[in-house]
Design an enzyme around this catalytic site. Sequence first.
Site, PDB file in Angstrom:
ATOM      1  N   ASP A 193     -12.744  -4.296  49.420  1.00 25.53           N
ATOM      2  CA  ASP A 193     -12.091  -3.989  48.278  1.00 25.53           C
ATOM      3  C   ASP A 193     -12.596  -4.929  47.084  1.00 25.53           C
ATOM      4  O   ASP A 193     -12.611  -6.183  47.324  1.00 25.53           O
ATOM      5  CB  ASP A 193     -10.534  -3.821  48.405  1.00 25.53           C
ATOM      6  CG  ASP A 193     -10.184  -2.566  49.308  1.00 25.53           C
ATOM      7  OD1 ASP A 193     -11.004  -1.649  49.105  1.00 25.53           O
ATOM      8  OD2 ASP A 193      -9.098  -2.793  49.652  1.00 25.53           O
ATOM      9  N   ASP A 249     -12.788   4.313  47.447  1.00 21.96           N
ATOM     10  CA  ASP A 249     -11.340   4.812  47.396  1.00 21.96           C
ATOM     11  C   ASP A 249     -11.252   5.611  45.862  1.00 21.96           C
ATOM     12  O   ASP A 249     -10.521   6.772  45.888  1.00 21.96           O
ATOM     13  CB  ASP A 249     -10.558   3.741  47.004  1.00 21.96           C
ATOM     14  CG  ASP A 249     -10.231   2.746  48.356  1.00 21.96           C
ATOM     15  OD1 ASP A 249     -10.678   3.327  49.573  1.00 21.96           O
ATOM     16  OD2 ASP A 249     -10.165   1.538  48.252  1.00 21.96           O
TER      17      ASP A 249
END
Length: 166
Positions: A123, A141
């Site tokens: 991330d 995402d």
Amino acid sequence: MSKSICSTGLRWLWVVVAVLIIDLGSKFLILQNFALGETVPLFPSLNLHYARNYGAAFSFLADSGGWQRWFFSGIAIGICVVLTVLMYRSKATQKLNNIAYALIIGGALGNLFDRLWHGFVVDMIDFYVGDWHFATFNLADSAICIGAALIVLEGFLPKPTAKEQA
């Protein structure tokens, strides 16, 4: 009678490839240029921040001992199979649904690659307001969320009549 792939929603699989290239490319750049936990401000309220996510969204089940890696991998594979079948069964002209499915598949495959290759999801997008930080996320995402939003949006749009579909 078999259908031509170009007449089905599978015509939109190029979106999956585009999402994968952009997502995996961005993660590669983060892995090559950032130390774990390193943050670089981009704009007010937006940082690049290298984080590892061993769970799902919002680090759900991140501290569960490792089984969740395989659980979430199985879910991703299942979703990809179901959405690919839906794309095959739909017409290529159903652009909104097929693009939405392709965004979700691309995002799911991007995170699946991370889980299987690294054992965690990379991330890097840190959005914040003041001292409040949203959960760090990645481009996969984002693709999944945009795809889901498009599916919801499609549900509110008027359906074409039989005459318009002909």
